[in-house]
Design an enzyme around this catalytic site. Sequence first.
Site, short mmCIF file in Angstrom:
data_model
loop_
_atom_site.label_atom_id
_atom_site.label_comp_id
_atom_site.label_asym_id
_atom_site.label_seq_id
_atom_site.Cartn_x
_atom_site.Cartn_y
_atom_site.Cartn_z
N HIS A 45 31.14 4.71 3.17
CA HIS A 45 31.23 5.36 1.85
C HIS A 45 31.43 6.87 1.95
O HIS A 45 31.39 7.57 0.94
CB HIS A 45 29.99 5.02 1.02
CG HIS A 45 29.87 3.54 0.80
ND1 HIS A 45 30.54 2.89 -0.21
CD2 HIS A 45 29.23 2.59 1.51
CE1 HIS A 45 30.30 1.59 -0.12
NE2 HIS A 45 29.50 1.38 0.91
N ASN A 75 35.06 0.66 -4.90
CA ASN A 75 34.88 1.72 -3.89
C ASN A 75 36.19 2.45 -3.63
O ASN A 75 36.37 3.07 -2.58
CB ASN A 75 34.37 1.11 -2.58
CG ASN A 75 33.07 0.36 -2.78
OD1 ASN A 75 32.16 0.85 -3.43
ND2 ASN A 75 32.99 -0.85 -2.25
N HIS A 128 23.16 -1.75 6.14
CA HIS A 128 23.97 -2.82 5.52
C HIS A 128 23.75 -4.19 6.17
O HIS A 128 23.50 -4.29 7.37
CB HIS A 128 25.45 -2.43 5.63
CG HIS A 128 26.34 -3.25 4.76
ND1 HIS A 128 27.09 -4.29 5.23
CD2 HIS A 128 26.61 -3.16 3.43
CE1 HIS A 128 27.79 -4.81 4.24
NE2 HIS A 128 27.51 -4.14 3.14
N SER A 171 25.14 2.69 0.70
CA SER A 171 26.03 2.03 -0.25
C SER A 171 25.39 1.77 -1.60
O SER A 171 26.07 1.75 -2.62
CB SER A 171 26.54 0.72 0.34
OG SER A 171 25.46 -0.15 0.61
N LYS A 210 37.83 1.01 1.33
CA LYS A 210 37.15 1.79 0.29
C LYS A 210 38.04 2.99 -0.06
O LYS A 210 39.10 2.80 -0.64
CB LYS A 210 35.75 2.13 0.77
CG LYS A 210 34.94 0.84 0.97
CD LYS A 210 33.53 1.03 1.36
CE LYS A 210 32.72 -0.24 1.21
NZ LYS A 210 32.94 -1.24 2.26
N ASP A 218 27.67 4.48 10.23
CA ASP A 218 28.59 3.73 9.36
C ASP A 218 29.02 4.67 8.23
O ASP A 218 28.23 5.02 7.36
CB ASP A 218 27.84 2.50 8.81
CG ASP A 218 28.73 1.61 7.96
OD1 ASP A 218 29.77 2.09 7.48
OD2 ASP A 218 28.36 0.44 7.76
N GLU A 228 23.70 4.72 7.96
CA GLU A 228 24.91 4.94 7.16
C GLU A 228 24.91 6.41 6.77
O GLU A 228 23.84 6.97 6.50
CB GLU A 228 24.88 4.07 5.90
CG GLU A 228 25.08 2.60 6.20
CD GLU A 228 24.76 1.69 5.02
OE1 GLU A 228 25.02 2.08 3.87
OE2 GLU A 228 24.25 0.60 5.27
N1 PMP Z 1 29.23 -1.10 5.82
C1 PMP Z 1 28.85 -0.69 4.60
C2 PMP Z 1 27.88 0.43 4.47
C3 PMP Z 1 29.40 -1.30 3.46
O1 PMP Z 1 29.02 -0.89 2.23
C4 PMP Z 1 30.33 -2.35 3.62
C5 PMP Z 1 31.02 -3.04 2.45
N2 PMP Z 1 30.31 -3.22 1.33
C6 PMP Z 1 30.66 -2.76 4.91
C7 PMP Z 1 30.10 -2.11 5.99
C8 PMP Z 1 31.63 -3.89 5.14
O2 PMP Z 1 32.93 -3.42 5.11
P1 PMP Z 1 34.16 -4.35 4.69
O3 PMP Z 1 34.06 -4.52 3.22
O4 PMP Z 1 35.36 -3.61 5.15
O5 PMP Z 1 33.98 -5.65 5.42
#
Ligand code: PMP
Length: 373
Positions: free
Chosen positions: A198, A33, A120, A170, A226, A195, A166
Site C-alpha cells: 500500500h 486500491n 497480512h 492495509s 494496487k 511489504d 507492512e
Molecule cells: N500484502 C498486503 C499488505 C495486501 O494488502 C495484499 C492484498 N490485499 C497482498 C499482500 C496480496 O497482494 P495481491 O493482491 O497482489 O495478491
Amino acid sequence: MSFPRHRAALDALAQRGRLRQRATTAGLDFASNDYLGLAGSGLLVRAALDALGRGVPVGAGGSRLLRGNHPEHEALEAEAAAFFGAEAALYMGGGFQANQAIFSTLPMQGDLVLHDALIHASAYEGMRLGRAECRSFAHNDAADAARVIAEWRALGGPGRVWIAVESVYSMEGDLAPLSALAELAAREDAVLVVDEAHATGVFGPQGRGLAHGVSGPLVTLHTGGKALGASGALICADKVLIETLVNRARPFIFATAPAPLSAAVLRASLMALQDQPALAEGARQRMVFVREAARACGIAAQSQIVPVILGTDHRALAMAAVLQAQGFDIRAIRPPTVPKGTARLRVSVTGSVAEKDIAALFAAIAAEGRAAA
Ligand code: PMP
C-alpha cells in the site's frame, strides 16, 4: 450430491451476519486500491496495446523455469531492481503468492520470523508452510519487537531473525516505525522484510516505497495490482535471496508464469512513476487533503487508507449502506479480517476522486456519526 457440512458452516456464518459475497461496484470509488487511478488509464491501455503490437503474448504458457520465461519478465525485473534500489527482483503472479514464497522459503530452520501482529494473511500462509519459528510483536511497537527477540535468544534461539512488517497497514492505514525497526535489525543482524503493497507508487521518492533508502539487509514486496494499476508482485532483495526463491519457492517454481502482457504493462507503470513525478506528487497532495478532512471527523489519518472504526459489525454495515445510498462506494470490513470489536469502514482514497468528493464523503461520515451519537 449435497454437502451438508459445508452448507451448515455457511448457514452458521450467515446467522452471525458474516456471510461474504463478491460485491458489484457502484458509486464513487472509495474502496479500491487503485491509488493513482492508473488501472483504467489511457497510459496503461496504450502500453497494453503497444505490447500486443510488439508481439508480447497474453499468456506465458508455462512456468518461468520451463517454457514460460519471457524477455518482458526479465526486463521488468531488471527495471524494478534499479527503480527500487535492490540487487535483484523477482516477478510473481501476485502479492499473496509472493508472501507465501518469501516466508515459506527464505527464513530457514532455526531462524525466527518476528512479525507485526497485524501482518497480512498471505504472510501467515507463508509462515505456516515454512520451517522457521514464528512469533508476533505488538502492532507497530519496536520496543516489543526487541523484547520478543531477547526472549527468543534467551531460550537459545540459534538462527537469524527476519522482521516482517507492512510499511502501510492495509486495514489500519498507519505506517510502520521503519527507522526504529531498521536500527533493531542492525543491532540483531536481522533482515527487515517490508511489504510495501500500500506504499508503492504513493510513498517514498517517486513512489519507491517507505523502505527506500533504509540501510541494512532488506527484502521488499511491491504489488502490481494496487497503485501500479496492473497485477502481479515484485520481490526485491539481494541476488542470493532472489536465486534462493527461484530454486526453492514452490509458488514460483510450480506456477505458470505471470502474463507477459501484464509484465509489459507494469513496466509502463514503473516508467511513468520515474518520468512523471506529478503522479506520486498528486497522491501526496490528496493525502494532505484527506488528513485534514479526516481530522474534522476526529480521525488521525496517516495515509490514503482511513479506518473509520465503528465496533460492531452491525454499525459498520449500517453506516456503509447509508453512504452507499449517497453514491459512495464504501465497504464495511469485519472480523476476522480485522481484530474483534473493531469492525470498520475502510476509506481508501484513490486517484479517481476529486477533492470535493473527499470532502463530501467525510462530511457525510461526520453527519452519520452525529446522527448515531
Ligand atoms: N500484502 C498486503 C499488505 C495486501 O494488502 C495484499 C492484498 N490485499 C497482498 C499482500 C496480496 O497482494 P495481491 O493482491 O497482489 O495478491
